[in-house]
Enzyme design. Structure first.
Site, PDB file in Angstrom:
ATOM      1  N   LYS A   1     -34.346 -53.048 -10.063  1.00 30.22           N
ATOM      2  CA  LYS A   1     -35.242 -53.103  -8.903  1.00 30.22           C
ATOM      3  C   LYS A   1     -34.828 -52.008  -7.930  1.00 30.22           C
ATOM      4  O   LYS A   1     -33.628 -51.734  -7.750  1.00 30.22           O
ATOM      5  CB  LYS A   1     -35.111 -54.477  -8.222  1.00 30.22           C
ATOM      6  CG  LYS A   1     -35.754 -54.578  -6.837  1.00 30.22           C
ATOM      7  CD  LYS A   1     -37.278 -54.437  -6.883  1.00 30.22           C
ATOM      8  CE  LYS A   1     -37.875 -54.446  -5.468  1.00 30.22           C
ATOM      9  NZ  LYS A   1     -39.346 -54.238  -5.488  1.00 30.22           N
TER      10      LYS A   1
ATOM     11  N   CYS B   1     -43.229 -46.736  -2.428  1.00 33.93           N
ATOM     12  CA  CYS B   1     -43.352 -48.162  -2.142  1.00 33.93           C
ATOM     13  C   CYS B   1     -44.448 -48.335  -1.090  1.00 33.93           C
ATOM     14  O   CYS B   1     -44.351 -47.790   0.009  1.00 33.93           O
ATOM     15  CB  CYS B   1     -42.043 -48.751  -1.623  1.00 33.93           C
ATOM     16  SG  CYS B   1     -42.250 -50.509  -1.221  1.00 33.93           S
TER      17      CYS B   1
HETATM   18  O1  LIG Z   1     -43.231 -54.321  -2.457  1.00 29.48           O
HETATM   19  C1  LIG Z   1     -42.397 -53.838  -3.247  1.00 29.48           C
HETATM   20  O2  LIG Z   1     -41.173 -54.158  -3.285  1.00 29.48           O
HETATM   21  C2  LIG Z   1     -42.939 -52.787  -4.156  1.00 29.48           C
HETATM   22  N1  LIG Z   1     -44.129 -53.073  -4.749  1.00 29.48           N
HETATM   23  C3  LIG Z   1     -44.774 -52.138  -5.541  1.00 29.48           C
HETATM   24  O3  LIG Z   1     -45.861 -52.395  -6.078  1.00 29.48           O
HETATM   25  N2  LIG Z   1     -44.188 -50.928  -5.735  1.00 29.48           N
HETATM   26  C4  LIG Z   1     -43.006 -50.600  -5.174  1.00 29.48           C
HETATM   27  O4  LIG Z   1     -42.515 -49.460  -5.380  1.00 29.48           O
HETATM   28  C5  LIG Z   1     -42.344 -51.567  -4.349  1.00 29.48           C
HETATM   29  I1  LIG Z   1     -40.500 -51.086  -3.513  1.00 29.48           I
END
Ligand SMILES: O=C(O)c1[nH]c(=O)[nH]c(=O)c1I
Length: 313
Positions: free
Chosen positions: A44, A131
């Protein structure tokens, strides 16, 4: 036929892996990826310290895909670095997992990558520039000058293999501008695409949104986004110099979807929404379906067709 691929100087038994964010939050998640038939796996996206992320519900599966506004919840970089370094020690003959990082700004990205540079980590790092769900933080990769500045700073010190995770682009001028920036740097790869940012899914019976953060706005994944994902894979494959490889992410549910991404030029393939739906058994299924397609078409390896999408002449 064989699904074996060479990526960043390493051999993988197949091109399939998880998309960062899915099945990779905890060591249990990561161990289940390690036990699966995926060719590789990734952590993650990590920040300097652990983050709770956005209030729930923040990830919802919907008929044609998913919507999420997780808000970058993660255990912090030390947690994931400890995991991958432990695996490197215990399984020295295996490819290490990929490490994903997502700083809240250029300074934190530099800090995170310095931690990795100074560590014993010998694997591949993914810098997440896309993100879409941290309130108040626009996606880095939609700011071309910031992206350029970030990569310029990073490559002053980072010497290990590095890829970047990009959001979708929808305009040839943007493909051209982003590709000309990326071509300036010794990147190992570009990962296209992250979720399609800030979509909205409605529960008609309740006349309501379905996720709590951001009044229901969230990144869209799954079947909805395959055409956009394929276009971004193809656009960057045809624009980037050939030593910058492509990871294809978005809308992969079947061996055929995987084949389409490879035909567009992808080398590795990441699965998010469908992995969340189906669990790690998906890797066995998609490897089997993809092999069947190679057999039907008489291909011996992915090299026989990678990137060879025909235009209409
Ligand atoms: O909301 C999130 O943690 C997230 N959700 C996404 O769909 N892509 C991302 O790169 C991330 I960092």
């Amino acid at each position: 036929p064989s699904l074996e691929v060479e990526f960043c100087g390493r051999l993988y038994e197949n091109p399939l892996m998880n998309a960062s964010g899915v099945c990779c939050m905890t060591t249990d998640d990561l161990d289940s990826m390690a036990r699966s038939r995926s060719g590789a796996f990734i952590t993650k996206s990590a920040t300097s310290t652990d983050r709770a992320g956005n209030p729930e519900p923040r990830y919802v599966t919907v008929p044609l895909g998913s919507i999420n506004s997780m808000g970058l919840p993660n255990k912090g970089i030390e947690y994931y670095l400890n995991y991958v370094l432990d695996r490197q020690k215990r399984f020295p003959s295996e490819n290490p997992p990929f490490m994903s990082v997502a700083g809240m700004g250029i300074d934190e990205n530099i800090k995170l990558l310095n931690i990795i540079q100074d560590s014993e980590f010998s694997g591949i790092t993914e810098l997440n520039l896309s993100c879409p769900n941290v309130p108040g933080k626009p996606q880095v990769a939609y700011d071309f000058e910031l992206t350029d500045r970030t990569l310029k700073s990073v490559f002053q010190f980072f010497t290990k293999p590095l890829g970047v995770k990009l959001p979708p682009f929808f305009d040839f001028a943007h493909f051209d501008d982003m590709a000309s920036i990326l071509n300036k740097y010794p990147l190992a790869y570009v990962n296209c695409i992250n979720s399609v940012g800030n979509g909205l899914y409605i529960d008609v019976e309740k006349e309501s949104v379905v996720i709590k953060p951001k009044d229901g706005f969230g990144g869209i994944g799954g079947e909805y986004i395959k055409p956009t994902a394929l276009a971004n894979v193809r656009a960057f494959y045809t624009r980037l110099n050939e030593n910058i490889k492509i990871i294809g992410t978005g809308g992969i549910r079947t061996g055929q979807d995987a084949f389409e991404h490879l035909l567009c030029g992808a080398t590795m393939l990441q699965i998010g929404t469908e992995l969340q739906n189906e669990g790690t058994g998906i890797f066995e299924r998609i490897n089997t379906e993809l092999l069947q397609i190679l057999e039907q078409k008489g291909y011996q390896s992915i090299e026989d067709f990678r990137g060879k999408l025909h235009s209409i002449t």
